[in-house]
Design an enzyme around this catalytic site. Structure first.
Site, PDB file in Angstrom:
ATOM      1  N   TYR A   1      -1.348   0.217  10.177  1.00  0.00           N
ATOM      2  CA  TYR A   1      -1.690  -0.480   8.938  1.00  0.00           C
ATOM      3  C   TYR A   1      -0.485  -0.418   7.982  1.00  0.00           C
ATOM      4  O   TYR A   1       0.030  -1.444   7.531  1.00  0.00           O
ATOM      5  CB  TYR A   1      -2.931   0.155   8.305  1.00  0.00           C
ATOM      6  CG  TYR A   1      -3.185  -0.279   6.895  1.00  0.00           C
ATOM      7  CD1 TYR A   1      -3.364  -1.618   6.587  1.00  0.00           C
ATOM      8  CD2 TYR A   1      -3.230   0.653   5.851  1.00  0.00           C
ATOM      9  CE1 TYR A   1      -3.579  -2.023   5.276  1.00  0.00           C
ATOM     10  CE2 TYR A   1      -3.451   0.260   4.548  1.00  0.00           C
ATOM     11  CZ  TYR A   1      -3.625  -1.077   4.277  1.00  0.00           C
ATOM     12  OH  TYR A   1      -3.821  -1.468   2.981  1.00  0.00           O
TER      13      TYR A   1
ATOM     14  N   THR B   1       0.820  -1.222   0.000  1.00  0.00           N
ATOM     15  CA  THR B   1       0.000   0.000   0.000  1.00  0.00           C
ATOM     16  C   THR B   1       0.847   1.262   0.000  1.00  0.00           C
ATOM     17  O   THR B   1       1.974   1.262   0.527  1.00  0.00           O
ATOM     18  CB  THR B   1      -0.908  -0.003   1.248  1.00  0.00           C
ATOM     19  OG1 THR B   1      -1.448   1.314   1.440  1.00  0.00           O
ATOM     20  CG2 THR B   1      -0.145  -0.348   2.506  1.00  0.00           C
TER      21      THR B   1
END
Ligand code: UDP
Length: 328
Positions: A142, A118
């Site tokens: 995350y 990501t």
């Protein structure tokens, strides 16, 4: 014989689109999913193994039964807000889950691995366009958990010959143009589905998280990619590995940033309806701007995004939204 690909998280939003793209490319997508955030209904293109990444015996059994030629690893917790509140959950599910999966793949001799990483691994970089060589300084658990998995893949590459294609996605949006699968989270936290819910009257309004960011209109900027284009890139990634081209990182973005206000305006145009909006505070953990400046996927993989205009992404998401989502 049809080659199987083990797709963790194949019942989720991006994983389900990847399964469709794999099926269309002649592979057998085998979904491995604990259905915690995925939907049985989304598994339409190959078999489903309902199991957790923490369950090593179930992983070994899936590798033994299907003998996949590659793994696509999507299964993860992925909400920035949640990660800020409960980092332990993110480290446990994402990092330990990936470790189990990688060890099972290596033990089974399945050494080609496509990983969903990501742009959250970059953190906040003052609006610079990002590419594969940009420094990774994640600002939430995350992003940190995904970055740790990237490191893990490199280590297993050095020690066990694991070959990985790492995709660092920017923001994923839209839905299958044929509306067979689409985005459906419970609860929903993402901008475009929430906007469409507000437009459809399923929620009172969309809350814009922060209007005082140092951007032209004060709202955060993101680079949105159509989920079907992203799925196509994953098939190219598997073929890249099966062709023996070795480990590589690719950013998947369009190079164009859209502010939250611009996305709202496009949604109004596409749906031709009013958008009820409330202006609220910033959300913890949000970067100001995340935009890809990389052409590597286009040049090296031959990736050619076809539906990643904001108009098409919202139109496809809206068509899917009107089907009502998955039921189980
Ligand atoms: N956003 C917003 N209101 C919402 C959800 C999201 O203003 O209800 C903003 C969010 O702050 C970010 C952008 O929309 O700038 C995209 O957020 P999303 O959660 O869709 O994806 P993320 O960038 O967190 O991966």
């Amino acid at each position: 014989m049809t080659q199987a690909v083990l797709v963790t998280g194949g019942a989720g939003y991006i994983g389900a689109h990847a399964c469709k793209a794999l099926r269309d490319a002649g592979f057998l997508p085998v979904t491995y999913d604990n259905l915690s955030n995925g939907w049985r209904d989304a598994v339409r293109f190959g078999p489903l193994v309902v199991a957790d990444l923490a369950d090593r015996a179930a992983l070994d059994a899936a590798f033994a039964q299907y003998r996949p030629v590659a793994v696509m690893h999507f299964a993860a917790l992925s909400l920035v807000g949640d990660a800020m509140r409960d980092p332990g959950r993110y480290w446990r599910a994402n990092v330990l889950g990936a470790l189990n999966l990688i060890e099972a793949a290596v033990a089974a001799g399945c050494l080609d691995f496509v990983f969903s990483s990501t742009c959250a691994t970059y953190g906040d970089q003052d609006g610079v366009v990002l590419d594969e060589d940009s420094p990774q300084r994640p600002i939430n658990s995350y992003g940190k958990s995904k970055r740790a998995i990237e490191d893990m893949l490199a280590d297993f590459g050095a020690s066990h010959g694991l070959r990985s294609v790492i995709f660092r996605y920017f923001n994923v949006a839209g839905a299958d143009p044929e509306a067979e699968v689409g985005e459906y989270h419970q609860p929903e936290t993402h901008l475009i589905p929430l906007l469409l819910d507000a437009i459809a009257g399923n929620r009172p309004a969309l809350t814009v998280f922060g209007t005082d960011y140092p951007t032209p209109d004060g709202t955060c900027i993101r680079d949105y990619v159509h989920v079907s284009d992203l799925a196509d890139a994953h098939v190219l990634g598997v073929n890249w590995l099966l062709d023996g081209k070795g480990s590589r990182v690719f950013c998947l973005g369009t190079g164009s940033g859209f502010s939250v206000r611009e996305v709202i305006e496009q949604s109004r145009i596409v749906t031709n309806r009013d958008v009820p909006v409330i202006y609220g505070d910033r959300r913890a953990g949000d970067a100001v701007a995340l935009v890809s400046g990389s052409d590597r996927a286009r040049i090296e993989l031959g990736w050619a995004p076809r539906r990643s205009t904001m108009h098409d992404m919202i139109a496809d998401a809206w068509r899917w939204h009107q089907t009502g989502g998955f039921c189980g």
